[in-house]
Structures are given as structure tokens and as C-alpha cells.
Design a protein around this motif. Structure first.
Motif, PDB file in Angstrom:
ATOM      1  N   ASN A 319       3.602  -4.784   6.482  1.00 22.30           N
ATOM      2  CA  ASN A 319       2.413  -4.609   7.124  1.00 22.30           C
ATOM      3  C   ASN A 319       1.952  -3.270   7.445  1.00 22.30           C
ATOM      4  OD1 ASN A 319      -0.425  -5.531   8.048  1.00 22.30           O
ATOM      5  ND2 ASN A 319       0.435  -5.757  10.096  1.00 22.30           N
ATOM      6  N   THR A 320       3.077  -2.508   8.158  1.00 21.06           N
ATOM      7  CA  THR A 320       3.164  -1.256   8.672  1.00 21.06           C
ATOM      8  C   THR A 320       3.062  -0.136   7.174  1.00 21.06           C
ATOM      9  OG1 THR A 320       4.257  -1.577  10.815  1.00 21.06           O
ATOM     10  CG2 THR A 320       4.141   0.521   9.868  1.00 21.06           C
ATOM     11  N   ASP A 321       3.732  -0.683   6.119  1.00 19.26           N
ATOM     12  CA  ASP A 321       3.905   0.158   5.086  1.00 19.26           C
ATOM     13  C   ASP A 321       2.529   0.217   4.516  1.00 19.26           C
ATOM     14  OD1 ASP A 321       6.451   0.234   5.237  1.00 19.26           O
ATOM     15  OD2 ASP A 321       7.055  -1.541   3.892  1.00 19.26           O
ATOM     16  N   ILE A 322       1.743  -0.644   4.391  1.00 22.57           N
ATOM     17  CA  ILE A 322       0.214  -0.449   3.679  1.00 22.57           C
ATOM     18  C   ILE A 322      -0.449   0.194   4.657  1.00 22.57           C
ATOM     19  CG2 ILE A 322      -1.528  -1.721   2.955  1.00 22.57           C
ATOM     20  CD1 ILE A 322      -0.186  -4.084   2.041  1.00 22.57           C
ATOM     21  N   TYR A 323      -0.344   0.100   5.847  1.00 19.92           N
ATOM     22  CA  TYR A 323      -1.277   0.845   6.841  1.00 19.92           C
ATOM     23  C   TYR A 323      -0.761   2.399   6.703  1.00 19.92           C
ATOM     24  CZ  TYR A 323      -2.708   2.820  11.237  1.00 19.92           C
ATOM     25  OH  TYR A 323      -3.573   3.518  12.324  1.00 19.92           O
ATOM     26  N   VAL A 324       0.422   2.790   6.782  1.00 18.31           N
ATOM     27  CA  VAL A 324       0.891   3.956   6.691  1.00 18.31           C
ATOM     28  C   VAL A 324       0.507   4.689   5.394  1.00 18.31           C
ATOM     29  CG1 VAL A 324       2.746   5.819   6.767  1.00 18.31           C
ATOM     30  CG2 VAL A 324       2.816   4.007   8.542  1.00 18.31           C
ATOM     31  N   GLY A 325       0.779   3.939   4.399  1.00 14.88           N
ATOM     32  CA  GLY A 325       0.565   4.425   2.988  1.00 14.88           C
ATOM     33  C   GLY A 325      -1.032   4.926   2.643  1.00 14.88           C
ATOM     34  N   ALA A 326      -1.977   4.083   3.319  1.00 20.23           N
ATOM     35  CA  ALA A 326      -3.331   4.394   3.026  1.00 20.23           C
ATOM     36  C   ALA A 326      -3.769   5.501   3.896  1.00 20.23           C
ATOM     37  CB  ALA A 326      -4.394   2.890   3.436  1.00 20.23           C
ATOM     38  N   ARG A 327      -3.321   5.715   5.231  1.00 13.02           N
ATOM     39  CA  ARG A 327      -3.761   6.712   5.939  1.00 13.02           C
ATOM     40  C   ARG A 327      -3.164   7.929   5.388  1.00 13.02           C
ATOM     41  NH1 ARG A 327      -5.250   1.803   7.370  1.00 13.02           N
ATOM     42  NH2 ARG A 327      -6.860   1.874   9.162  1.00 13.02           N
ATOM     43  N   THR A 328      -1.932   7.945   4.791  1.00 10.76           N
ATOM     44  CA  THR A 328      -1.305   9.243   4.208  1.00 10.76           C
ATOM     45  C   THR A 328      -2.374   9.385   2.920  1.00 10.76           C
ATOM     46  OG1 THR A 328       0.786   8.423   4.765  1.00 10.76           O
ATOM     47  CG2 THR A 328       0.548  10.182   3.143  1.00 10.76           C
ATOM     48  N   LEU A 329      -2.761   8.726   2.291  1.00  9.14           N
ATOM     49  CA  LEU A 329      -3.426   9.010   1.036  1.00  9.14           C
ATOM     50  C   LEU A 329      -4.815   9.638   1.582  1.00  9.14           C
ATOM     51  CD1 LEU A 329      -3.055   6.281  -1.407  1.00  9.14           C
ATOM     52  CD2 LEU A 329      -2.542   8.587  -1.513  1.00  9.14           C
ATOM     53  N   TYR A 330      -5.477   8.941   2.617  1.00  8.86           N
ATOM     54  CA  TYR A 330      -6.564   9.434   3.482  1.00  8.86           C
ATOM     55  C   TYR A 330      -6.461  10.895   3.876  1.00  8.86           C
ATOM     56  CZ  TYR A 330     -10.208  10.009   7.043  1.00  8.86           C
ATOM     57  OH  TYR A 330     -11.274  10.453   7.813  1.00  8.86           O
ATOM     58  N   SER A 331      -5.271  11.479   4.493  1.00  5.01           N
ATOM     59  CA  SER A 331      -5.062  12.710   4.700  1.00  5.01           C
ATOM     60  C   SER A 331      -4.837  13.706   3.736  1.00  5.01           C
ATOM     61  CB  SER A 331      -3.885  12.544   5.851  1.00  5.01           C
ATOM     62  OG  SER A 331      -2.532  12.472   5.196  1.00  5.01           O
ATOM     63  N   LEU A 332      -4.226  13.290   2.621  1.00 10.00           N
ATOM     64  CA  LEU A 332      -4.162  14.118   1.553  1.00 10.00           C
ATOM     65  C   LEU A 332      -5.428  14.563   0.833  1.00 10.00           C
ATOM     66  CD1 LEU A 332      -0.976  12.418  -0.012  1.00 10.00           C
ATOM     67  CD2 LEU A 332      -1.105  14.967   0.848  1.00 10.00           C
ATOM     68  N   ALA A 333      -6.335  13.345   0.683  1.00 10.08           N
ATOM     69  CA  ALA A 333      -7.626  13.625   0.150  1.00 10.08           C
ATOM     70  C   ALA A 333      -8.688  14.692   1.049  1.00 10.08           C
ATOM     71  CB  ALA A 333      -8.398  12.225   0.080  1.00 10.08           C
ATOM     72  N   LYS A 334      -8.303  14.351   2.409  1.00  8.72           N
ATOM     73  CA  LYS A 334      -9.096  15.529   3.302  1.00  8.72           C
ATOM     74  C   LYS A 334      -8.535  16.770   3.168  1.00  8.72           C
ATOM     75  CE  LYS A 334     -11.073  14.544   7.046  1.00  8.72           C
ATOM     76  NZ  LYS A 334     -11.381  14.501   8.376  1.00  8.72           N
ATOM     77  N   SER A 335      -7.301  16.997   2.587  1.00  9.81           N
ATOM     78  CA  SER A 335      -7.039  18.418   2.368  1.00  9.81           C
ATOM     79  C   SER A 335      -7.024  18.630   0.906  1.00  9.81           C
ATOM     80  CB  SER A 335      -5.459  18.409   2.783  1.00  9.81           C
ATOM     81  OG  SER A 335      -5.136  18.169   4.128  1.00  9.81           O
ATOM     82  N   HIS A 336      -7.754  17.900   0.118  1.00 10.15           N
ATOM     83  CA  HIS A 336      -8.091  18.135  -1.334  1.00 10.15           C
ATOM     84  C   HIS A 336      -6.686  18.167  -2.096  1.00 10.15           C
ATOM     85  CE1 HIS A 336     -12.106  18.910  -0.346  1.00 10.15           C
ATOM     86  NE2 HIS A 336     -11.623  19.811   0.699  1.00 10.15           N
ATOM     87  N   GLN A 337      -5.737  17.456  -1.662  1.00  8.22           N
ATOM     88  CA  GLN A 337      -4.551  17.286  -2.549  1.00  8.22           C
ATOM     89  C   GLN A 337      -4.007  16.024  -3.013  1.00  8.22           C
ATOM     90  OE1 GLN A 337      -2.075  18.352   0.885  1.00  8.22           O
ATOM     91  NE2 GLN A 337      -2.190  20.512   0.362  1.00  8.22           N
ATOM     92  N   ALA A 338      -5.501  15.036  -3.148  1.00  9.01           N
ATOM     93  CA  ALA A 338      -5.452  13.800  -3.529  1.00  9.01           C
ATOM     94  C   ALA A 338      -6.795  13.575  -3.914  1.00  9.01           C
ATOM     95  CB  ALA A 338      -4.982  12.782  -2.633  1.00  9.01           C
ATOM     96  N   PRO A 339      -7.017  12.643  -5.021  1.00  6.20           N
ATOM     97  CA  PRO A 339      -8.677  12.402  -5.460  1.00  6.20           C
ATOM     98  C   PRO A 339      -9.376  12.078  -4.271  1.00  6.20           C
ATOM     99  CG  PRO A 339      -6.964  11.234  -6.998  1.00  6.20           C
ATOM    100  CD  PRO A 339      -6.119  12.017  -5.926  1.00  6.20           C
ATOM    101  N   ALA A 340     -10.559  12.629  -4.159  1.00  8.03           N
ATOM    102  CA  ALA A 340     -11.574  12.358  -2.954  1.00  8.03           C
ATOM    103  C   ALA A 340     -11.810  11.025  -2.778  1.00  8.03           C
ATOM    104  CB  ALA A 340     -12.642  13.220  -3.286  1.00  8.03           C
ATOM    105  N   ILE A 341     -11.705   9.999  -3.720  1.00  8.39           N
ATOM    106  CA  ILE A 341     -11.857   8.703  -3.356  1.00  8.39           C
ATOM    107  C   ILE A 341     -11.235   8.068  -2.284  1.00  8.39           C
ATOM    108  CG2 ILE A 341     -10.349   7.866  -5.067  1.00  8.39           C
ATOM    109  CD1 ILE A 341     -12.609   5.777  -5.963  1.00  8.39           C
ATOM    110  N   PHE A 342     -10.093   8.544  -2.243  1.00 12.71           N
ATOM    111  CA  PHE A 342      -9.147   7.981  -1.002  1.00 12.71           C
ATOM    112  C   PHE A 342      -9.468   8.326   0.633  1.00 12.71           C
ATOM    113  CE2 PHE A 342      -5.894   8.365  -4.448  1.00 12.71           C
ATOM    114  CZ  PHE A 342      -5.985   6.958  -4.835  1.00 12.71           C
ATOM    115  N   VAL A 343     -10.589   9.358   0.594  1.00 11.70           N
ATOM    116  CA  VAL A 343     -11.231   9.429   1.996  1.00 11.70           C
ATOM    117  C   VAL A 343     -12.317   8.709   2.293  1.00 11.70           C
ATOM    118  CG1 VAL A 343     -13.023  11.126   1.467  1.00 11.70           C
ATOM    119  CG2 VAL A 343     -11.378  11.711   3.283  1.00 11.70           C
ATOM    120  N   ARG A 344     -12.724   7.909   1.319  1.00 17.28           N
ATOM    121  CA  ARG A 344     -13.910   7.193   1.813  1.00 17.28           C
ATOM    122  C   ARG A 344     -13.404   5.891   2.488  1.00 17.28           C
ATOM    123  NH1 ARG A 344     -17.224   6.888  -4.113  1.00 17.28           N
ATOM    124  NH2 ARG A 344     -17.602   9.213  -4.072  1.00 17.28           N
ATOM    125  N   THR A 345     -14.179   5.416   3.557  1.00 11.84           N
ATOM    126  CA  THR A 345     -13.871   4.216   4.279  1.00 11.84           C
ATOM    127  C   THR A 345     -14.833   3.437   4.282  1.00 11.84           C
ATOM    128  OG1 THR A 345     -14.809   5.393   6.319  1.00 11.84           O
ATOM    129  CG2 THR A 345     -12.527   5.964   5.888  1.00 11.84           C
TER     130      THR A 345
END
Length: 522
Positions: A319-345
Motif C-alpha cells: 500500500n505504501t509502495d504505490i503511495y510513495v511511487g505516485a508522489r515521487t513521480l508527482y515531485s519529478l514532474a513538478k521539477s520538469h524531470q518527468a512527463p508533466a502528466i504526472f503532476v495532474r491530480t
């Protein structure tokens, strides 16, 4: 990449009790209740206790460093965000993707472990059935409001704590002679077969190698303790609740890890055949050293109960794995280091595309259904295990640079909402010690003869981490952040405005007085 939607933000929907419980029990998993048996078999009770104490000090300094940064600048971009702002965007990139892949791949491992635990009772059912069932459940929890995740983890963590307290109290009773045999063990096993075990080599060298094996195993057991830091972006009143969560980490280290392995070393000899065999067994109650100790004492009821509790451990971890993985992609997208789609909530503040991407890695769990592919998967998981320790390195380096920036810009210690004990000296100690552990992690690849597969398993993670850093620097020409130019204002000022809005019930006269005091400090 798609333009970042600035209206998408994580919601501070976690309650204080949920954050505190996540700090206490969020990362307690099979590494402690099962993996500690491997350390005991290889190093003996004294080596295990010393190793867990040293690593406990490391993780405490990691957590206080993270807490100090998060309380001062409450960002929602996690570990990679601080590395990006305080050190170099290249380090932020490597940190974020390192953390994402660690949790994405471990998700598949935890789902498999859940299926294997069920097979303890129903060996006739295929593991794939339970992988599917548990995957659907935890994905559904993470798609809902973050409060759903927080509440589920709160309940699961309560069960985990109760389980650990039960097995620890049982071990204490057995050591004091309260078992069916009425035999008082005390420190008998520290005398014979001995407090220190020999590993790979005889004599003093073998005992040192046994101690170092315990150091490596303890790091893997503690890995994930910093996971509460990923929730700081969704923590209400972070300047008050983050320090409290960090202090909870100290209690967990002392009680569940250090006291836990101390009691374990009192009730089971490190050369016991069941213990040595269990370190090679599959994930189930039979592999737990606590269960072996209970069986040796002649207690026959608890193994089934503990097996059920182990199921809670791995479901909580998945359960925690999915939570942390999703939030990590979110932070990467906010820093423009991952596709911007991951910042959408979603409207509830859930990074839905990050949840979907992380959940897709659950399909790797089906590799374990066939024996031929399960071997490949086992290597795959081992390759990324070291990523957890590398993340400690990133946090500590970010914090050390942060302290230099605070000093260079003349910010007073009195302006810090939270100050970690013995910092920044503790951070230097933790950084050096962790680097040594990573460097010597693969020593067993050379004994008794060189094994390429073991060497690659131990060090490929470090190679990937370094490649990510230098590749990002090469392609994007990033520069290290200087102490004078470090941004220590943006999120700090934004949060002060939000905090003012979130306290409408406070008398206006008091609010004005507080504001004057703040202005006086600046």
C-alpha cells in the motif's frame, strides 16, 4: 512534455495521528521480522545488536535532517525537490527516479510475498490469484482521497505494532523462563555458541565479516524508515507536526528495532539449524526468527497467528509502495524531470496518473508464478535494493548543503521551526558511515571466489544512480547551487500566507501580535 497544470496540488489531507502512526510503523516490514534472522545467523547476537544500533543512529540523523528541511520549507516535492533546490537538479533527477523504481519494483515483491503467506494455509491455490486480489484492493485505496490511504495505514500500523509487541514480550517471557519448558535462558546463547558468529572465514576475520553482514542486513531492515518524509507534502500544520513525526522515529528505533533484535538474540542460538535453513526459505511465518524462537520454546499456537499478522505487514508495505511511487513521480514532474502528466491530480488531490504508472509495476509480480522467471525477478529486485540506502545519501547531502545556505544567508537558528539534535555533525557521521556500507556491500562477491552475479547485484544500483546524475548534467548543463544563491524563501513565504489563512478562529489581535513578532525577527 505537456505543460504543467499549476492548479494541481497535493492536499494536506493526512491527520496528525495518521502521520504519527506512519512515522512509528510505516516502514516496519519483513526486513525486521524476517530478515533479521539472516543477520543473526551470519553475525551472532552481539554483532546484530551493535549493527542495528549504529544503523539506528544513521537513520535518526537522516530523519532529523529531513525534518529540519521540511519544517523550514514545507515543499510538496519530497526528497528530490530538496536535492534539486539545495544541491543540483541532476541530483534531484537521480534521487527521484532512484526512489520511484525502488518502490515500484518492491511493490511486485510485496504482492508476491502476500500470495506466499496465504499458501502457508492453502498451498493448493496459485499465487497469481492472491496477487490479483491484493493488487486491486491497494490500488483502490490509493485512488481515493489521501485520507483513505492514511486511515488504512493507521489501522494496519496498529496491527503491526501489536504484533511486534506480542512477539517481543513472548521472547522476553521465554528468556526469563516463562515458556513451557520453564528453562531460564538469559544470556546463555551469548556464551555458547557465542556472541559473535564467523561468516565466510574462520577466526577474527570471519567474526568481522559476520558483523559487516549484520550492518548490511540492518540497512535493508531500516530502508523505508524515511517514507514518512514523502507524506510531509500532505501533512497539515507541517511546522508543528513534522517535528513530532521525527521524534516518533527515535522511539521506533529504540523499541522495535534495537530492543527487538536484543530480545531475539537471547532466545535463539545463531547456529540453530532451523534459523540457518529459514534464511533461505520463502516469505512466511516459517522464515521468521521470532517464530523459530517460539517453536523452540515449545509454543505451538502462535505461528499461525503471526503468519496472519505477516500478511498485514506485506499488504501495508505494498500500500505504501504505490503511495510513495505516485508522489515521487508527482515531485519529478513538478521539477520538469518527468512527463508533466504526472503532476495532474484529481479533485481530492490524488496524483492519479502517478498511481496508475506505479500500479502497472504490479504486473512484474506475475513473473514469480513460473519458476524459470522467478529467478530473474529475484535478481531484478536485488539490483534495486541498494537504492534505498542511496536515498539516505541524497537526503544527507541535501541537508549539508542546506545548512551551508542557511549560514551563508545569515538566517538565525532561532528562525528555524525545528532543529535536529547534534546536527549538522550527525549528518556528516551518517553520510560517511552509509557510504562505507554501500562501498563494502559486495565484499562477499569475492569470497571464497569471485562471483559476477553477486557483484552486479550489489553495485549495479550505484552505477545507475551515478549515470543518472552525470547524464542529466551533461544534457541539461546544470550547475551546483551555491550557498548564496540558494532559494530559501519561496515555499517558506507561501506557507506563512497559507498558515495565516488556515487559522481564522484565532483572535485578530493575537494574529497581529504574531505578525509583528515575525516582522521583528526579519
Amino acid at each position: 512534455m505537456l505543460p504543467v497544470d499549476s492548479s494541481s496540488h497535493l492536499k494536506r489531507g493526512l491527520k496528525k495521528r495518521q502521520v504519527n502512526m506512519l512515522a512509528i510503523a510505516g516502514a516496519i516490514g519483513t526486513g525486521l521480522i524476517i530478515g533479521s534472522g539472516q543477520g543473526l545467523a551470519r553475525g551472532g547476537p552481539a554483532s546484530l545488536l551493535i549493527a542495528y544500533s549504529i544503523t539506528g543512529a544513521i537513520i535518526y540523523f537522516v530523519m532529523t535532517a529531513m525534518g529540519e528541511m521540511s519544517a523550514f520549507l514545507p515543499m510538496d516535492q519530497g526528497f528530490s525537490g530538496y536535492a534539486d533546490r539545495f544541491v543540483d537538479p541532476a541530483l534531484g533527477f537521480a534521487t527521484g527516479w532512484n526512489y520511484f523504481f525502488k518502490y515500484a519494483i518492491v511493490l511486485a515483491n510485496n504482492l508476491t510475498a502476500a500470495g506466499l503467506i496465504i499458501q502457508y494455509w492453502r498451498p493448493d491455490l496459485n499465487v497469481a490469484i492472491w496477487i490479483t486480489v491484493f493488487a486491486v484492493v491497494i490500488i483502490a485505496i490509493n485512488v481515493l482521497h489521501v485520507g483513505s490511504f492514511g486511515e488504512s495505514e493507521f489501522v494496519l500500523s496498529v496491527i503491526k505494532i501489536a504484533t511486534l509487541l506480542m512477539v517481543m514480550m513472548t521472547c522476553l517471557v521465554i528468556a526469563l523462563g516463562g515458556g513451557p519448558s520453564k528453562e531460564r535462558l538469559g544470556f546463555r546463547y551469548w556464551n555458547k555458541p557465542g556472541a559473535f558468529a564467523e561468516y565466510l572465514q574462520p577466526g577474527p576475520l570471519g567474526k568481522f565479516l559476520g558483523f559487516w553482514a549484520c550492518m548490511v542486513q540492518s540497512c535493508f531492515a531500516y530502508t523505508g524508515t524515511e517514507v514518512v518524509g514523502a507524506a510531509f507534502g500532505e501533512t497539515p500544520n507541517p511546522r508543528r507536526n513534522i517535528p513530532r513525526a521525527v521524534q516518533q522515529t527515535l522511539w521506533r528505533i529504540c523499541v522495535f528495532y534495537i530492543v527487538g533484535v536484543f530480545l531475539l538474540g537471547m532466545v535463539i542460538p545463531h547456529d540453530n539449524d532451523r534459523l540457518v535453513g529459514a534464511t533461505k526459505a520463502k516469505t512466511s511465518a516459517a522464515a521468521s526468527p521470532y517464530v523459530i524462537a517460539i517453536q523452540l520454546a515449545g509454543i505451538s499456537v502462535l505461528p499461525d497467528i503471526i503468519n496472519g499478522c505477516l500478511l498485514v505487514f506485506v499488504i501495508s508495505a505494498a500500500n505504501t509502495d504505490i503511495y510513495v511511487g505516485a508522489r515521487t513521480l508527482y515531485s519529478l514532474a513538478k521539477s520538469h524531470q518527468a512527463p508533466a502528466i504526472f503532476v495532474r491530480t484529481t479533485g481530492n488531490g490524488v496524483p492519479i496518473y502517478g498511481v496508475a504508472a506505479t500500479s502497472a509495476f504490479a504486473l512484474l509480480a506475475y513473473l514469480n508464478v513460473a519458476k524459470s522467471t522467478s529467478t530473474v525477478f529475484g535478481y531484478f529486485v536485488s539490483l534495486v535494493t541498494v537504492f534505498g540506502t542511496l536515498n539516505w545519501i541524497s537526503i544527507l547531502v541535501s541537508y549539508i548543503q542546506f545548512t551551508k545556505g542557511v549560514k551563508a544567508q545569515g538566517i538565525s537558528i532561532s528562525d528555524m521551526p525545528y532543529r535536529g539534535p547534534l546536527q549538522p555533525y550527525g549528518a556528516y557521521f551518517a553520510l560517511i558511515t552509509t557510504a562505507l556500507i554501500i562501498f563494502f556491500n559486495g565484499y562477499n562477491a569475492f569470497m571464497p571466489s569471485f562471483r559476477v552475479s553477486t557483484f552486479m547485484t550489489c553495485y549495479i544500483g550505484v552505477f545507475v544512480y551515478l549515470v543518472n546524475i552525470f547524464a542529466w548534467k551533461f544534457f541539461y548543463k546544470t550547475k551546483m547551487v551555491t550557498a548564496q544563491n540558494m532559494d530559501l524563501i519561496t515555499d517558506r513565504k507561501r506557507f506563512e500566507e497559507v498558515e495565516e489563512e488556515e487559522t481564522p478562529s484565532e483572535p485578530s489581535r493575537v494574529r497581529k501580535l504574531i505578525q509583528k513578532m515575525k516582522m521583528g525577527k526579519h
